[in-house]
Design a protein around this motif. Structure first.
Motif, short mmCIF file in Angstrom:
data_model
loop_
_atom_site.label_atom_id
_atom_site.label_comp_id
_atom_site.label_asym_id
_atom_site.label_seq_id
_atom_site.Cartn_x
_atom_site.Cartn_y
_atom_site.Cartn_z
N TYR A 84 52.71 63.32 30.44
CA TYR A 84 54.16 63.14 30.34
C TYR A 84 54.68 63.55 28.97
O TYR A 84 55.63 64.30 28.84
N ALA B 277 53.41 68.17 29.46
CA ALA B 277 54.53 68.71 30.24
C ALA B 277 55.54 69.35 29.29
O ALA B 277 55.33 69.40 28.08
N ALA B 278 56.61 69.85 29.86
CA ALA B 278 57.67 70.44 29.04
C ALA B 278 58.18 69.40 28.07
O ALA B 278 58.28 68.22 28.42
N PRO B 279 58.52 69.81 26.82
CA PRO B 279 58.91 68.83 25.81
C PRO B 279 60.13 68.03 26.24
O PRO B 279 61.01 68.52 26.94
N LEU B 280 60.18 66.80 25.77
CA LEU B 280 61.36 65.96 26.02
C LEU B 280 62.40 66.27 24.97
O LEU B 280 62.12 66.91 23.96
N ALA C 164 61.53 74.78 28.79
CA ALA C 164 61.50 75.09 30.21
C ALA C 164 60.08 75.05 30.78
O ALA C 164 59.90 74.85 31.97
N ASP C 165 59.11 75.27 29.93
CA ASP C 165 57.74 75.41 30.43
C ASP C 165 56.87 74.25 29.98
O ASP C 165 56.96 73.82 28.83
N PRO C 166 56.00 73.77 30.87
CA PRO C 166 55.05 72.76 30.43
C PRO C 166 54.09 73.37 29.41
O PRO C 166 53.80 74.56 29.46
N PHE D 55 50.84 73.08 35.29
CA PHE D 55 50.46 72.04 36.24
C PHE D 55 50.26 70.67 35.58
O PHE D 55 49.60 69.79 36.13
N PRO E 130 52.54 68.43 35.40
CA PRO E 130 53.10 67.43 36.32
C PRO E 130 52.09 66.99 37.38
O PRO E 130 52.05 65.83 37.76
N LEU E 131 51.23 67.91 37.80
CA LEU E 131 50.20 67.56 38.77
C LEU E 131 49.24 66.57 38.14
O LEU E 131 48.81 65.60 38.77
N PHE F 202 49.97 64.43 35.92
CA PHE F 202 50.65 63.14 35.89
C PHE F 202 50.44 62.42 37.21
O PHE F 202 50.10 61.23 37.25
N ILE F 203 50.59 63.15 38.30
CA ILE F 203 50.42 62.53 39.61
C ILE F 203 48.97 62.13 39.81
O ILE F 203 48.67 61.07 40.37
N VAL G 209 48.63 58.86 38.21
CA VAL G 209 49.14 57.78 39.06
C VAL G 209 48.10 57.48 40.14
O VAL G 209 47.76 56.32 40.41
N ALA G 210 47.57 58.54 40.73
CA ALA G 210 46.62 58.37 41.81
C ALA G 210 45.36 57.64 41.32
O ALA G 210 44.83 56.76 41.99
N LEU H 206 55.03 70.96 41.06
CA LEU H 206 53.75 70.53 40.52
C LEU H 206 53.41 71.30 39.24
O LEU H 206 52.73 70.79 38.36
N LYS H 207 53.91 72.52 39.17
CA LYS H 207 53.54 73.35 38.04
C LYS H 207 54.46 73.12 36.84
O LYS H 207 54.01 73.09 35.71
N ARG I 22 59.81 69.02 34.84
CA ARG I 22 60.13 68.62 33.47
C ARG I 22 60.41 67.12 33.42
O ARG I 22 61.29 66.63 34.12
N PHE J 118 51.43 57.30 47.33
CA PHE J 118 50.00 57.14 47.17
C PHE J 118 49.64 55.67 47.03
O PHE J 118 48.72 55.16 47.67
N GLY K 212 62.65 73.82 35.03
CA GLY K 212 62.82 74.74 33.90
C GLY K 212 63.28 76.12 34.31
O GLY K 212 63.05 77.10 33.60
#
Lengths: 71, 861, 424, 245
Positions: free
Chosen positions: A21, A25-28, A37-39, A43, A45-46, A48-49, A52-53, C130-131, C134, C152, D73
């Motif tokens: 997070y 990921a992309a900066p806050l 705009a870009d992490p 991936f 964000p994946l 991050f999930i 969670v998982a 997923l990619k 933000r 989940f 983004g």
């Protein structure tokens, strides 16, 4: 062992969430450049999930993993 | 023929320093270091000109791989300085519009109903038109009629066709501003309408004209707002005199919401106040106008005994030096402008003295009542006009010391009203009083002071029994603007005008003109067209008229053709350009000149001494080595090549194909300002302040038995009377006027990009008026008009739109909706106000010009 | 040892006429939804009633987003009740824990599908979210936490909670035996195993509660953080969303419990005490929500902001008034009924079901009113006032989602006990 | 590096809407999409009425709500100040649109190729222009722009993605002005580098009082207005355009 594993999964899961997070990921903050705009890692964000998982899966591991002491 | 933008800049950079300023206007300066990167596609910029508007703005067509992808402003063209209006940019769609007429069409169903067509070859269509045309030509008179809408570029090929074919020509101008043209021709001898010397004007009366988004007045409109914005930055003050706030109102310091059709009264009240304030230029009036002429009790000038064969002697003035009446042409005299004198035993007054008496009743209070505005507003305007006129001041430009009267009027379409001719005359008289005519910063009309043929003709107006279809030289309209709706009215009522079937046309060629769409009244035109045997239309689209009445439609190209020459002057710079095809015509369409050449060939009038080619040579002044051979069918590009060479341009047509515009340099002071000329006002003197010949015409009309309705406005001074429309019953409580929206003004082209922005017709109504009638914003309403002469009523349905910027006693509707009936974007646009207007007596001016004002009632549908 | 011929509980595996009919109806709705969505895929979202804000005078978010928010709200109560039962040891509510969990899972699936229905590029959305997602965008919370993470978690909860039942059922031969064995994953109904599950589910429940608050708040943030839309920007959005989620979810659960009680004849297991609990919970949430609503109103009424005033006018008197007042009435009637039942101590299942249905009508109405009017009537620029009404495609897709929800629930009920099994 | 901005002189705008059409042709935007929109306003009651005009491009806010909410983004800020939309990444959630207080976003509700005003499939035309769907297609629009090499230019790129004013990024990179600024008959629209104190736009902002739209929303637009005033509730739109696709 079982407890250690599931606890570490929880820790790892939260850590993964936090890292992905805040760091991967992309900066806050207010976006002022294309960098927002870009992490930093694709991936993220994946991840991050996945984090969670992992936390939830810890419960599965905790319940399902055979207890060494029992055997 | 084509070049890349960089090449273009290189080439044109050589042609003159004008481009440095011009490229700044197009903002070609590099914004990023990445700058002029090479382009991967095959890309060219072809100079051409706009085809929609009136002033044919210079354009650059961006052509990518043979396809035009954008039209941009030509940076070097002084008219538009690298910019374009929405129509200019949007017309790119006209190239590709699949709803264009693609091949010649021949009608397969009955006329008077929407058309059905079969495709035909050019040969078949042209020989059919030629056959019908020749049959009608043999009968002569008005049997073969040719009419064109807005002519693009120089009218040389139109005139050549009329001359070669002997066609009876109808104008479109009577719907535009011809009453204003006639007024200026009559008063100043110029074929023009009113505009100021923007560079120096300090006070501008924008009179019924939208200086920012309207067309007309020499330019389409791009040039005027550019000059207006410059003038506003300089501090010019502007007053908008208009029943409705148009976009120009944004630039106005004051809005005078005048009641439609009452401009004459306001102008005379301004005259009244200028005289009261003694802000009048006696020198101009005395020296250059007939204001000091002595007028007898019969209203005619006192004249010297005729010398020799002359019909009448020179009019007399009162010489204050000798204390006697002497011919105004006498040397060394000082004519009195005012006063009453005894000459030959009778008491006579100067024309100006009569004028003072004439305008005495036009007090601000009286005019305020007539015009529905505040008397204080009129007084203030008159005071400001007087103050800003700086009477007596001079300015030196380019070594010429000239009067400086920085007050001017812009007026154009407002001339199309019942008193239009006299109203414009009254407005000119306001400017004459302050000596602003032709002065620096003052009142201008044409770009040059060139005497128009009507100046001499109007000295003796013909009032005779023998007349023709448009009532030329008749007792009805001695000054005549050739109104084709009046022609329709005459066709429908031949006996009333002493005419018979002989004058009804057999064949009509309509070139880019759509009488059923653009002219009021639509009913009258519709009925008349039923009586015409054969109609051929030259048009890229199927117009309303063509749809109902054309037997043949010949598909014309839009921009993709050679046309010209086109003036690119902006009043201060002389320049010339041509229309260059940026691509080949799509489908089976042809350029207009090609069509006329082919038609003349088919009709057998192309070759020979009086043939079309010979007429082209004459019109373009192609002589000697430049003349087209009379026995050889010309190529259109070759015509312009010869033209360009005859003007001394190296490379001929290629000069224009490369550069687009030929900038000749700044217009010289001695050409623009009449005071700087060898003979002031190029000798068009004295200006007709007093309209003696109008009175003579009135007498002749009475003698010929014409009704009062025809002769009542033929008065030496403009005179207010109640409008015919005002005699409609009280229930018709609103004035309907029409106007043009920038999206459509002169577009004559269904461009979806523009229609999208203004898809549907509407009625603008003041919210207070609407609420009183229970009409909400956006409600559908019936608009019903009433003819005060015949009692006829007509009604249409449209959507009401609230507008605070319109008089509460006036409603307004935009034009140009639904003219090209077969175009998918035109469907459902709603009715045209032309369905509500009337033509004929009471609804045309004394010059047979169309009125765009009628009384209506508006009710919720 | 169990007898071979013994039937599985709660009608598992038995196909009745009523069930078939209900299934068929649900199937028809689902297929219709699929057809409607296919139209949208082919022609684009021009087939919906949504259009651009500004010169198109439309609303780019419509029924889909309103129902995404609604479905997620419904999902709230399920897992919340389940978690509360575990955390607070509310033993007599246990019978509804399973159905609450299933309801949560299904509602979350529907919410997710609603998002897919809404976006213009559904295929690309999966990968790009997923990619690239933000964290700065409130949508990040919606998509990752509220939908994926929560789904989940709910699945894990359902899975672990069902292991004991699966183990019991696995003893009965049948075509689902393998499935039950997989689910049971070696579960032995020993005290240690029970103990272990108790501990695991306690921690799970503890973890889920804050997640739930976060998830629904982020959903509120989707709207509440937007300065540009009058009616949205505000701190009450997040707690308001949470409260409304509780209202709609509890209402749903009440209706569901009542239906199952009737269908399976579970009068004993799901007794009036269960409904009393649900009723009182619903009362609390409804009261809180009504309080938020009044606070929000008052704020708008006192605001001098013309855009806010215009919006409020559209809600109270304008084109949205009928939805607004319908929703208000649908909240106030249940509130009165619930208070009445609480005050008298007499709980009627009929009234409760009526209240449950009404609060869901209110929930749908209020979700719609949160999403749409701020777009059509909330422009800070002088555009023409907009309008939005859903087309048959949008209504079809939403009905399809509801059909799919019912379908999934019915199918689940045929393969797994909808209530915890005592003994097989 | 240049940081672009626009200065619109409302005292010079004649409301002709040439910028709107120039934008459409330059950027090939589909029917009903007005990346540049010109408000025509009136205020006051008869006879104290005033008519004025206000062009509305994208504000390219420095604190852009649309960029903040974009989940993937696709909407991002370029270093030169432009707020760009990567139509290859956009998932079509329309969050940017609901977040934007200016109403400048246009979603491709339809397949764009079926949304270009006329029947370009007309067989006679097809014979001449081939299978081109926008027959005046601008070839610059399909290229990638900026150091980040993303496709952000032009409209009508794909069904289901969001598009808006790009400040004509493809023209900027050629050293040209945006289409609206280049075409404006009275040059009411000025464009340039706001970081360069010598640029025309910077000078104008120094010399003349100016405002930005919805300044109170804190979006920090890069579009400035000179003359007139910010539209307030007493301003009424006339001759408004509401085209639905």
């Amino acid at each position: 062992m079982r407890k250690t594993l599931s606890l570490s999964m929880v820790v790892l899961g939260f850590a993964l969430q936090a890292i992905s997070y805040f760091a991967l990921a992309a900066p806050l903050g207010t976006p002022t450049s294309p960098a927002y705009a870009d992490p930093r890692l694709p991936f993220a964000p994946l991840l991050f999930i996945v984090g969670v998982a992992l936390v939830f899966l810890a419960a599965v591991v905790y319940e399902l993993m055979p207890d060494k002491n029992a055997k | 023929m084509s070049l890349s933008r960089r090449d273009f800049l290189k080439v044109s950079g050589v042609t003159g320093g004008a481009l440095v300023a011009a490229s700044r206007l197009l903002r070609l300066e590099t914004l990023t270091a990445a700058g002029a990167e090479s382009l991967q596609v095959e890309e060219k910029y072809i100079p051409t000109t706009c085809w929609i508007g009136k002033q044919d703005c210079g354009m650059l067509a961006r052509v990518v791989n043979g396809r035009v992808v954008k039209l941009e402003g030509h940076p070097a063209n002084p008219r538009n300085n690298g910019t374009l209006c929405p129509k200019g940019v949007g017309q790119i769609m006209s190239f590709y519009d699949p709803n264009r007429v693609k091949t010649p069409l021949i009608r397969t169903n009955a006329k008077g109903v929407p058309g059905e067509w079969r495709k035909a070859s050019w040969d078949e269509a042209l020989s059919l038109v030629a056959k019908k045309m020749n049959a009608a030509r043999e009968k002569g008179g008005s049997k073969f009629v040719w009419q064109k809408g807005r002519s693009k570029a120089k009218k040389f090929y139109d005139k050549a066709f009329v001359a070669a074919s002997g066609a009876f020509k109808l104008h479109h101008g009577a719907f535009c501003s011809d009453a204003g043209y006639r007024a200026l021709e009559y008063t100043l001898g110029l074929h023009a309408v009113l505009h100021p010397d923007f560079k120096y004007t300090r006070y501008l009366l924008c009179w019924g004209w939208n200086v920012t988004n309207a067309g007309g007045n020499k330019f389409c409109w791009l040039t005027w707002p550019q000059k207006l914005v410059e003038a506003k930055e300089r501090g010019m003050k502007m007053v908008a005199i208009d029943p409705r706030q148009r976009s120009a109102a944004h630039f106005a310091d004051e809005w005078v919401p005048i009641k439609p059709g009452t401009d004459l009264a306001l102008a005379l009240a301004l005259c009244n106040q200028l005289i009261a304030n003694d802000t009048i230029d006696r020198e101009y009036l005395t020296k250059y106008t007939n204001a000091p002429f002595l007028v007898g009790p019969d209203g005619l000038f006192l004249r010297a005994e005729p010398e020799g064969e002359e019909e009448a002697g020179a009019p007399l003035v009162w010489d204050t030096v000798s204390g006697a009446a002497v011919p105004y042409t006498a040397e060394g005299i000082q004519p009195a402008l005012e006063g009453e004198y005894t000459v030959g035993g009778q008491r006579v007054k100067t024309a100006f003295e009569l004028f003072k008496a004439h305008v005495a009743e036009y007090t601000p209070e009286m005019a305020a009542e007539v015009c529905g505005i505040e008397a204080a507003q009129i007084e203030r305007m008159a005071r400001e006009i007087g103050e800003n006129a700086m009477i007596g001041s001079t300015i030196t430009l380019d070594g010429h010391t000239m009067p400086y009267r920085p007050v001017g009027i812009m007026a154009y379409h407002m001339a199309q009203q019942e008193l239009g001719f006299q109203a414009v005359r009254a407005m000119v008289m306001v400017m004459m009083l302050i000596g602003s005519i032709g002065a620096v910063g003052g009142q201008f009309s044409d770009f040059t002071w060139k005497e128009y043929k009507n100046w001499a003709k109007f000295e003796h107006l013909k009032v005779q029994d023998e007349t023709n279809l448009y009532l030329k030289d008749s007792k009805f309209f001695p000054i005549n603007s050739n109104n084709s709706s009046v022609v329709a009215h005459v066709i429908n009522n031949l006996s009333e005008y002493g005419l018979d079937d002989e004058v009804v046309p057999d064949v009509v060629i309509l070139h880019h003109v759509n009488p059923l769409g653009s002219f009021p009244d639509r009913n009258e035109n519709f009925e008349a067209y039923k009586k015409i045997g054969f109609v051929a239309a030259i048009d890229p689209w199927i117009s309303r008229t063509a749809d109902y009445f054309a037997d043949v439609i010949l598909p014309a190209a839009t921009i993709e053709k050679y046309e010209g020459p086109i003036s690119a002057s902006d009043f201060y710079t002389d320049a010339e350009t041509l229309r260059i095809p940026p691509m080949d015509p799509l489908f089976d369409s042809k350029g207009d000149i090609d069509i006329y050449i082919d038609l003349c060939e088919a009709a057998g009038i192309l070759y020979g001494e009086d043939g079309y080619i010979a007429q082209i040579n004459k019109q373009l002044k192609l002589e000697g080595e430049y003349a087209l051979p009379l026995d050889q069918k010309p190529e259109v590009r070759d015509i312009f090549d010869r033209y360009a060479r005859s003007k001394g341009l190296e490379g001929g047509i290629e000069f224009f194909e490369k550069n687009g515009v030929n900038i000749k340099g700044p217009a010289s002071v001695s050409k623009v300002y009449p005071y700087a000329m060898e003979e002031p006002f190029a000798g068009i003197l004295p200006h007709r302040f007093y309209g003696e010949s109008l009175l003579v015409a009135q007498n002749d009309m009475k003698a010929a038995g014409a009704d009062e309705i025809y002769w009542r406005d033929y008065t030496p001074f403009p005179t207010w009377r109640e409008l015919t429309a005002a005699q409609s019953p009280a229930e018709y409580d609103l004035n309907l006027i029409s106007y043009h929206m920038i999206e459509f003004k002169q577009s004559r082209t269904p461009v979806p990009l523009l229609i999208e922005m203004a898809p549907k017709v509407f009625v603008e109504i003041n919210p207070a008026t609407a609420r009183a009638k229970g009409i909400a914003d956006g409600d559908e309403v019936w608009v019903e008009s009433h003819n005060a002469i015949t009692g006829e009523t007509r009604k249409i349905k449209a959507v009401a739109r609230y507008r605070e910027g319109i008089r509460p006693d006036t409603v307004a509707m935009p034009h140009h909706y639904g003219e090209y009936v077969k175009h998918p974007w035109v469907k459902g646009q709603g009715p045209s106000p032309n369905e509500l207007f009337f033509t004929g007596e009471g609804y045309v001016a004394q010059t047979a010009d169309q009125t765009y004002l009628v009384r209506v009632k508006v009710t919720k549908a | 040892m169990a007898v071979q011929t013994q039937k599985l509980p709660y009608g598992i595996g038995r196909i009745s006429g009523g069930w078939l009919l209900a299934l068929l109806v649900a199937l028809v709705f689902t297929v219709f939804g699929g057809y409607a969505y296919a139209q949208q895929l082919i022609y684009g979202e021009v087939v919906t009633g949504m259009r651009d804000i500004g010169t198109m005078a439309g609303a780019p978010w419509g029924l889909y987003i309103a129902f995404v928010v609604y479905f997620e709200g419904v999902s709230f109560a399920g897992i919340a009740v389940a978690a509360l039962i575990r955390l607070l040891d509310l033993d007599h509510l246990k019978p509804i824990a399973r159905m609450a969990q299933v309801m949560t899972v299904i509602a979350l699936i529907l919410g997710g599908l609603g998002v897919i229905a809404d976006v213009g590029k559904p295929g690309r959305a999966f990968i790009n979210l997923l990619k690239y997602a933000r964290p700065g965008s409130p949508f990040f919370g919606t998509l990752t936490i509220a939908i994926l993470g929560f789904l989940f978690g709910a699945l894990v909860y359902l899975y672990l909670d069902g292991r004991r039942d699966a183990a019991l059922l696995a003893k009965v031969p049948g075509k689902f035996q393998g499935f039950y064995r997989w689910w049971a994953a070696g579960y032995q109904d020993t005290p240690e195993a029970r103990e272990r599950h108790e501990r695991a589910s306690f921690w799970l429940a503890l973890a889920i509660i804050p997640l739930l608050v976060v998830a629904h708040s982020t959903l509120g943030f989707v709207f509440g953080l937007q300065v540009g839309r009058p009616g949205w920007f505000g701190t009450l959005q997040a707690p308001g969303f949470l409260a409304m989620a509780g209202v709609s979810g509890l209402g749903h659960l009440i209706v569901l419990a009542a239906i199952l009680r009737k269908v399976y004849g579970l009068e004993e297991q799901i007794d009036i005490a269960v409904f009393r609990w649900l009723s009182n919970l619903l009362l609390i949430f409804t009261a809180v929500y009504v309080y938020f609503m009044v606070v929000e109103w008052l704020t708008s009424v006192y605001s001098a902001n013309t855009a806010e005033a215009q919006l409020l006018n559209a809600l109270l008197r304008g084109e949205y008034a009928w939805i607004f007042w319908l929703s208000v009435v649908s909240l106030l009637i249940p509130l009165v009924l619930l208070i009445g039942q609480f005050a008298t101590g007499k709980y009627r299942i009929g009234w409760l079901v009526f209240s449950g249905v009404l609060v869901n009508v209110a929930a749908i109405g209020k979700r719609f009113l949160v999403v749409v009017p701020s777009q059509t009537h909330g422009s800070l620029m002088p555009y023409v006032i907009g309008s939005y009404s859903p087309t048959w495609v949008e209504i079809g897709v939403v009905l399809g989602l509801m059909g799919l929800g019912a379908l999934l629930f019915m199918l689940f009920a045929k393969v797994f006990p909808i209530m915890e099994v005592e003994e097989v | 590096m240049a940081r672009y901005g626009m200065v619109i002189d409302l005292d010079k705008c004649t409301g002709c809407r040439a910028c709107m059409v120039a934008c459409k042709v330059e950027n090939n935007t589909p029917q009903g999409h007005f990346w540049m929109y010109v408000f025509r306003f009136e205020e006051g009651e008869y006879p104290n009425t005033r008519t004025w005009f206000m062009p509305r491009p994208c504000m390219h806010c420095d604190n852009a709500p649309c960029v903040k909410v974009c989940p993937v983004g696709a909407r991002y800020k370029r270093l030169d100040g432009l707020t760009a939309t990567d139509f290859d990444r956009c998932i079509g959630c329309r969050y940017c649109e609901v977040a934007c207080p200016y109403g400048v976003n246009y979603f491709n509700w339809k397949k764009p190729e079926g949304n270009y005003y006329l029947d370009w499939d007309d067989p006679d035309l097809a014979e001449i222009v081939g299978d081109e769907k926008v027959v005046y297609a601008n070839p610059d629009l399909d290229k990638a722009y900026g150091p980040e090499k993303r496709r952000i230019a032009g409209g009508g790129q794909a069904k289901g993605v969001m598009e808006k004013c790009t400040f004509c990024v493809h023209r900027l990179e050629k050293g040209l002005q945006p289409a609206c600024a280049a075409i404006c008959p009275t040059q009411a629209i000025k464009f340039g580098d706001l970081d360069d104190p010598e640029s025309e736009v910077s000078q104008l902002l120094r010399e003349k009082p100016h405002f930005r739209l919805l300044e109170e929303a804190g979006t920090s637009p890069r579009v400035f207005y000179i003359g007139q005033h910010a539209p307030n509730p007493s301003v009424r739109q006339i001759e408004e355009i509401t085209v639905k696709v």
